[in-house]
Design a protein around this motif. Structure first.
Motif, PDB file in Angstrom:
ATOM      1  N   ILE A   1      -3.490  22.839 -48.156  1.00  0.00           N
ATOM      2  CA  ILE A   1      -3.496  21.412 -48.460  1.00  0.00           C
ATOM      3  C   ILE A   1      -3.510  20.667 -47.140  1.00  0.00           C
ATOM      4  O   ILE A   1      -2.625  20.846 -46.295  1.00  0.00           O
ATOM      5  N   VAL A   2      -4.534  19.844 -46.944  1.00  0.00           N
ATOM      6  CA  VAL A   2      -4.647  19.021 -45.747  1.00  0.00           C
ATOM      7  C   VAL A   2      -4.218  17.602 -46.107  1.00  0.00           C
ATOM      8  O   VAL A   2      -4.726  17.020 -47.062  1.00  0.00           O
ATOM      9  N   THR A   3      -3.268  17.058 -45.351  1.00  0.00           N
ATOM     10  CA  THR A   3      -2.803  15.689 -45.577  1.00  0.00           C
ATOM     11  C   THR A   3      -3.073  14.846 -44.344  1.00  0.00           C
ATOM     12  O   THR A   3      -3.134  15.351 -43.226  1.00  0.00           O
ATOM     13  N   SER A   4      -3.227  13.536 -44.571  1.00  0.00           N
ATOM     14  CA  SER A   4      -3.458  12.617 -43.461  1.00  0.00           C
ATOM     15  C   SER A   4      -3.191  11.196 -43.931  1.00  0.00           C
ATOM     16  O   SER A   4      -2.977  10.944 -45.117  1.00  0.00           O
TER      17      SER A   4
ATOM     18  N   PHE B   1      -3.545  14.971 -38.700  1.00  0.00           N
ATOM     19  CA  PHE B   1      -3.511  15.616 -40.013  1.00  0.00           C
ATOM     20  C   PHE B   1      -2.467  16.723 -40.007  1.00  0.00           C
ATOM     21  O   PHE B   1      -2.006  17.169 -38.956  1.00  0.00           O
ATOM     22  N   ALA B   2      -2.084  17.145 -41.203  1.00  0.00           N
ATOM     23  CA  ALA B   2      -1.168  18.271 -41.385  1.00  0.00           C
ATOM     24  C   ALA B   2      -1.816  19.259 -42.345  1.00  0.00           C
ATOM     25  O   ALA B   2      -2.621  18.882 -43.195  1.00  0.00           O
ATOM     26  N   VAL B   3      -1.473  20.526 -42.192  1.00  0.00           N
ATOM     27  CA  VAL B   3      -2.001  21.576 -43.056  1.00  0.00           C
ATOM     28  C   VAL B   3      -0.846  22.394 -43.613  1.00  0.00           C
ATOM     29  O   VAL B   3       0.000  22.888 -42.857  1.00  0.00           O
ATOM     30  N   SER B   4      -0.786  22.521 -44.944  1.00  0.00           N
ATOM     31  CA  SER B   4       0.214  23.355 -45.615  1.00  0.00           C
ATOM     32  C   SER B   4      -0.488  24.597 -46.151  1.00  0.00           C
ATOM     33  O   SER B   4      -1.497  24.490 -46.855  1.00  0.00           O
TER      34      SER B   4
ATOM     35  N   VAL C   1       5.501  15.139 -55.505  1.00  0.00           N
ATOM     36  CA  VAL C   1       5.411  16.409 -54.791  1.00  0.00           C
ATOM     37  C   VAL C   1       6.429  16.430 -53.649  1.00  0.00           C
ATOM     38  O   VAL C   1       6.658  15.406 -52.993  1.00  0.00           O
ATOM     39  N   GLN C   2       7.031  17.584 -53.426  1.00  0.00           N
ATOM     40  CA  GLN C   2       8.010  17.719 -52.342  1.00  0.00           C
ATOM     41  C   GLN C   2       7.296  17.704 -50.985  1.00  0.00           C
ATOM     42  O   GLN C   2       6.444  18.548 -50.710  1.00  0.00           O
TER      43      GLN C   2
ATOM     44  N   ILE D   1       4.031  16.145 -45.082  1.00  0.00           N
ATOM     45  CA  ILE D   1       3.690  17.565 -45.116  1.00  0.00           C
ATOM     46  C   ILE D   1       4.110  18.113 -46.473  1.00  0.00           C
ATOM     47  O   ILE D   1       5.270  17.988 -46.871  1.00  0.00           O
ATOM     48  N   VAL D   2       3.187  18.702 -47.198  1.00  0.00           N
ATOM     49  CA  VAL D   2       3.508  19.296 -48.496  1.00  0.00           C
ATOM     50  C   VAL D   2       4.266  20.599 -48.259  1.00  0.00           C
ATOM     51  O   VAL D   2       3.728  21.549 -47.681  1.00  0.00           O
ATOM     52  N   VAL D   3       5.524  20.649 -48.696  1.00  0.00           N
ATOM     53  CA  VAL D   3       6.337  21.853 -48.525  1.00  0.00           C
ATOM     54  C   VAL D   3       6.478  22.621 -49.835  1.00  0.00           C
ATOM     55  O   VAL D   3       6.865  23.791 -49.832  1.00  0.00           O
ATOM     56  N   GLU D   4       6.158  21.982 -50.948  1.00  0.00           N
ATOM     57  CA  GLU D   4       6.230  22.641 -52.254  1.00  0.00           C
ATOM     58  C   GLU D   4       5.151  23.715 -52.349  1.00  0.00           C
ATOM     59  O   GLU D   4       3.969  23.448 -52.116  1.00  0.00           O
ATOM     60  N   HIS D   5       5.555  24.947 -52.661  1.00  0.00           N
ATOM     61  CA  HIS D   5       4.660  26.109 -52.788  1.00  0.00           C
ATOM     62  C   HIS D   5       4.018  26.512 -51.459  1.00  0.00           C
ATOM     63  O   HIS D   5       3.077  27.303 -51.459  1.00  0.00           O
ATOM     64  N   ALA D   6       4.513  26.000 -50.342  1.00  0.00           N
ATOM     65  CA  ALA D   6       3.925  26.330 -49.042  1.00  0.00           C
ATOM     66  C   ALA D   6       4.727  27.412 -48.340  1.00  0.00           C
ATOM     67  O   ALA D   6       5.949  27.466 -48.445  1.00  0.00           O
ATOM     68  N   VAL D   7       4.035  28.291 -47.614  1.00  0.00           N
ATOM     69  CA  VAL D   7       4.704  29.339 -46.850  1.00  0.00           C
ATOM     70  C   VAL D   7       4.888  28.918 -45.392  1.00  0.00           C
ATOM     71  O   VAL D   7       5.759  29.426 -44.694  1.00  0.00           O
TER      72      VAL D   7
END
Length: 229
Positions: A15-18, A62-65, A93-94, A104-110
């Motif tokens: 998931i890329v966020t910005s 940008f951030a990548v989860s 979403v967390q 930064i999406v931390v839900e379901h992210a490693v």
């Protein structure tokens, strides 16, 4: 040309966020790789039509989860088959905010990484953004989801704006009387597999699904499904 050869290239599911000034968005991406180690840089490929592309160009960050194998298809569908121009994908979403001041999406992210834009390359329908990593961390020891796992185990498909989308993907041979395809996202309902994530047992025919059942990827109702022939 047999474009199915391209399916053998390894990808992940991210998931890329910005965004900035209260306007943020996230999308599914499967083309992300590390470019250099010192300084640490990564590159992502984003379709020019996507809202996230606009936000990266504007905010320069940008951030990548990196998602886990256990990520529900509905979660992937939220970020992969809905537009941030019409839906606030991050609302329920967390997330956390880090050094780049991007959710930064931390839900379901490693794991995750944050980057500040360094360079960009125009590739026609897509732009390759290269960013310097300003922070990164591990969130879980779960296995990251590969694109192959997403396709073969989860039954997922690429949206038309993805760099890995090919028209041949929609023409894969299926049993005419057994499988139904979602006209919105391309998800194929296979009666032999059912829909375990939504408590639909293997062996359940499409016709026997309750009217309340929806596509596990994009949320489309049964009327949006067509029988493959």
């Amino acid at each position: 040309m047999n474009k199915s050869a391209l399916y053998k290239i390894s990808y992940g599911i991210y998931i890329v966020t910005s965004g900035e000034d209260g306007k943020f968005n996230g999308q599914i991406a499967n083309s992300m790789f590390q470019v250099t180690s010192n300084p640490a840089t990564v590159a992502i490929s984003i379709n020019k039509e996507n809202y996230t592309h606009e936000l990266i160009k504007r905010s320069r960050k940008f951030a990548v989860s990196i998602l886990s194998e256990a990520t529900p298809m509905t979660f992937i569908g939220l970020f992969g088959f809905k537009s941030g121009r019409h839906v606030n994908k991050l609302e329920n979403v967390q997330t956390k905010t880090g050094a780049a001041k991007v959710p930064i999406v931390v839900e379901h992210a490693v794991s995750y990484l944050e980057a500040e834009l360094e360079k960009e390359l125009d590739c026609g329908t897509h732009t390759i953004f290269v960013g310097n990593i300003v922070d990164c961390d591990i969130l879980s020891d779960a296995e990251p989801m590969t694109y192959a796992y997403y396709q073969k185990v989860k039954g997922g498909k690429s949206p038309k704006t993805a760099p890995t989308y090919h028209k041949e993907e929609a023409k894969a041979p299926v049993a005419p009387a057994d499988k139904y395809v979602c006209s919105v996202c391309g998800y194929v309902y296979d009666p032999e597999k059912g829909d375990p994530e939504n408590a639909v047992a293997p062996g359940t025919k499409f016709e026997d699904l309750p009217d309340s059942w929806t596509c596990p990827v994009c949320g489309a109702d049964k009327s949006k499904f067509e029988k493959e022939s």
